[in-house]
Design an enzyme around this catalytic site. Structure first.
Site, mmCIF file in Angstrom:
data_model
loop_
_atom_site.group_PDB
_atom_site.id
_atom_site.type_symbol
_atom_site.label_atom_id
_atom_site.label_comp_id
_atom_site.label_asym_id
_atom_site.label_seq_id
_atom_site.Cartn_x
_atom_site.Cartn_y
_atom_site.Cartn_z
ATOM 1 N N ALA A 76 -11.877 -22.889 22.166
ATOM 2 C CA ALA A 76 -11.623 -22.318 23.499
ATOM 3 C C ALA A 76 -12.847 -21.903 24.532
ATOM 4 O O ALA A 76 -12.698 -22.308 25.668
ATOM 5 C CB ALA A 76 -10.750 -21.207 23.348
ATOM 6 N N HIS A 206 -8.152 -21.284 15.615
ATOM 7 C CA HIS A 206 -8.316 -20.343 14.817
ATOM 8 C C HIS A 206 -7.530 -19.055 15.172
ATOM 9 O O HIS A 206 -7.331 -18.045 14.584
ATOM 10 C CB HIS A 206 -9.651 -19.900 14.387
ATOM 11 C CG HIS A 206 -10.356 -19.126 15.490
ATOM 12 N ND1 HIS A 206 -10.310 -17.736 15.380
ATOM 13 C CD2 HIS A 206 -10.728 -19.509 16.746
ATOM 14 C CE1 HIS A 206 -11.080 -17.303 16.758
ATOM 15 N NE2 HIS A 206 -11.233 -18.442 17.565
ATOM 16 N N THR A 245 -18.576 -37.101 17.903
ATOM 17 C CA THR A 245 -17.605 -37.463 16.870
ATOM 18 C C THR A 245 -16.506 -36.582 16.401
ATOM 19 O O THR A 245 -16.931 -35.221 16.574
ATOM 20 C CB THR A 245 -18.313 -37.725 15.564
ATOM 21 O OG1 THR A 245 -19.399 -38.736 15.793
ATOM 22 C CG2 THR A 245 -17.524 -38.109 14.325
ATOM 23 N N CYS A 332 -18.974 2.335 21.451
ATOM 24 C CA CYS A 332 -19.689 2.462 20.472
ATOM 25 C C CYS A 332 -19.613 1.243 19.420
ATOM 26 O O CYS A 332 -20.352 0.999 18.583
ATOM 27 C CB CYS A 332 -19.592 3.486 19.361
ATOM 28 S SG CYS A 332 -19.845 5.335 20.444
#
Lengths: 408, 133
Positions: A76, A206, A245, A332
């Site tokens: 994407a 995915h 390809t 964090c």
């Protein structure tokens, strides 16, 4: 059956490949390994046939009229880059203005930033507290120079499902192209490029139980016919839009994943909604001072639950429930030490952003897992709040906003 | 992010979590950090007014695992030290002991600030009392 640890609840980040997908892919590694561009022998024909079949499978999932409208990419990020840069370059004589939102994925936002440096103008629309774009804002932002509007189907952090059908009506009426990063929403909520007047759509395998490294860009071929300038030079594959390809194995897997989604998504969405509500009800029932980030149903992905556990820092929370894979909007957890820009755009305070946890439920989660996670989270929120000076002050009735904090 | 075993140990078994009476003249309270930055540490030291030795230390921290571990560690370190000795503790010692990665160094800075802030609070209370006499 005994519960298996760790538990994966981060399906917005990626999904495991469905075993049925892997099975479909296997012959294409070793026996049917031909180059789909080899036109003169059977190895090439077999590969080409597989790629074209997958094109139909993906086209069917999104309601595309023609399988020629599917352009294979590496994922994407590439699809978003190709859509925005390709359209901007092709239509630059028509106009130099693009419209997007502040909560898009970085692959859209950073592409827009680059286009701005190259002389294009980009409007970044605000979203409401619920993370929704107001179609009226889209309408107001369109000018005679606008060539493209890009609004994601569903947000990856807070699961907000955007009113794409309404936006599509506006863009079509205005003669402006509509692109959507559909990655998080396809196969989870209603999505139909014809019904929604979508002209370009980015997809990836995915996030829908296919393999990583393969994606697609839907490019409308009629009413209107969308043109774009290829962003990579090479052999002119994919009707000149994307050279390279073809990843036959990946594409076969993507096709199979799309076919499964087409058949099963409605039932799956119902099941995930039930699981997510089970988790939400348990957490809100046992813990006070929780904030749900994002929109209410039906404008929310069925498997998404994003909660700010106030007075508990997100990364500490993730460390506490280390056998459960989730993600957080806390600074964090990011390399940049910046809290989530999506939550910030929604007007969520930095304190709440630091306390946010995203649960992403998916195909292989079970009720037992939800119950285990709920119990674990509840226990550790209590523990971390007992350790939190902010929680103690809150309990004593001190308004934390009245304190002069020393920024560091 | 992979944490060192020491961070995990302090995070999972934090030492000296708790609250001392902030109105006790022998207790110095340091509250450092900010909720918007994602970490707030409160360190409280009970200091013997005669010997100026830290007799007890308690903390509460809102923050990531490294912030919790840094505060837990300093409560252990300051106990039994004089306030002059405690003032000399450096954040680099915390970094070394906990093996903190570069992005977590600010947690150790915060812990050092918390010690200094708690001792400053104790001293200002003491000065105020002396002035009142």
């Amino acid at each position: 059956m005994a519960l298996q640890l760790p538990i994966y609840m981060d399906y917005h980040a990626t999904t495991p490949a469905d075993p049925r997908v892997v099975e479909a892919m296997l012959p294409y590694f070793t026996q049917k390994f031909g180059n789909a561009a080899s036109r003169n022998h059977s190895y090439g024909w077999v590969a080409e046939e597989a790629v074209e079949y997958a094109r139909t499978q993906v086209a069917t999932l999104i309601g595309a009229k023609s399988d020629k409208e599917i352009v294979w990419t590496s994922g994407a990020t590439e699809s978003n880059n190709l859509a925005l840069k390709g359209v901007a370059e092709f239509y630059k004589d028509k106009g130099n203005h693009l419209i997007t939102t502040k909560i898009e994925h970085k692959a859209v936002l950073d592409t827009c930033k680059r286009l701005e440096r190259e002389g294009f103008e980009v409007t970044y629309l605000d979203v409401g507290k619920d993370g929704l774009v107001d179609p009226d804002d889209v309408k107001k932002a369109i000018t005679s120079k606008t060539i493209l509007v890009s609004v994601m189907l569903a947000n990856n952090e807070v699961g907000t499902v955007q009113p794409l059908a309404e936006i599509g009506k506006l863009t079509r009426a205005a003669g402006v192209l509509l692109h959507t990063d559909a990655v998080q929403g396809v196969g989870k909520v209603e999505f139909d490029v014809e019904a929604m007047n979508v002209d370009l759509a980015s997809l990836t395998a995915h996030k829908m139980y296919g393999p990583k490294g393969v994606g697609a860009l839907f490019v409308r071929r009629s009413k209107p016919r969308v043109r774009l300038v290829a962003q990579m030079d090479g052999g002119g594959h994919e009707r000149g839009m994307r050279s390279g390809t073809l990843n036959t194995t990946g594409i076969v897997g993507f096709g199979k994943a799309a076919e499964i989604m087409t058949r099963e998504w409605r039932d799956e969405a119902k099941r995930l909604f039930t699981l997510r509500e089970r988790l939400r009800t348990k957490l809100f029932g046992a813990l006070g001072d929780l904030h749900l980030n994002g929109a209410d149903d039906p404008r929310r992905l069925p498997g998404n639950l994003n909660i700010s556990f106030t007075y508990v820092e997100g990364e500490a929370m993730m460390m506490a429930i280390k056998d459960v894979a989730v993600s957080s909007g806390s600074a964090c957890t990011s390399a940049s030490l910046e809290p989530s820009y999506v939550l910030r755009a929604m007007g969520v305070g930095e304190e709440d952003a630091h306390s946010s946890i995203r649960f992403g439920l998916g195909r292989f989660n079970t009720e037992e897992e939800v119950d285990y996670v709920a119990e674990l989270v509840i226990r550790h929120v209590h523990r971390l709040r007992d350790m939190s000076p902010l929680w103690e002050m809150h309990r004593e009735g001190i308004d934390l906003k009245t304190i002069q904090w020393a920024a560091h | 992010m992979a944490y060192s075993d020491k961070v995990i140990d302090h995070y999972e078994n934090p030492r000296n979590v708790g609250t001392l009476d902030k109105d006790d003249p022998s207790v110095g309270t340091g509250l450092v950090g900010a909720p918007a930055c994602g970490d707030v540490m409160r360190l409280q030291l009970k200091i013997n007014p005669e010997t100026e030795i830290v007799e007890d230390a308690k903390f509460k921290t809102f923050g990531c695992g490294s912030a919790i571990a840094s505060s837990s560690l300093v409560t252990e370190w300051v106990k039994g030290k004089t306030i002059d000795e405690a003032m000399k503790l450096q954040n680099t010692q915390i970094v070394e002991e906990l093996n903190l990665p570069p992005v977590k160094i600010h947690c150790s800075v915060l812990a050092e600030d918390a010690i200094k802030s708690a001792i400053a609070d104790f001293k200002s209370k003491k000065a105020a009392r002396a002035a009142a006499k």
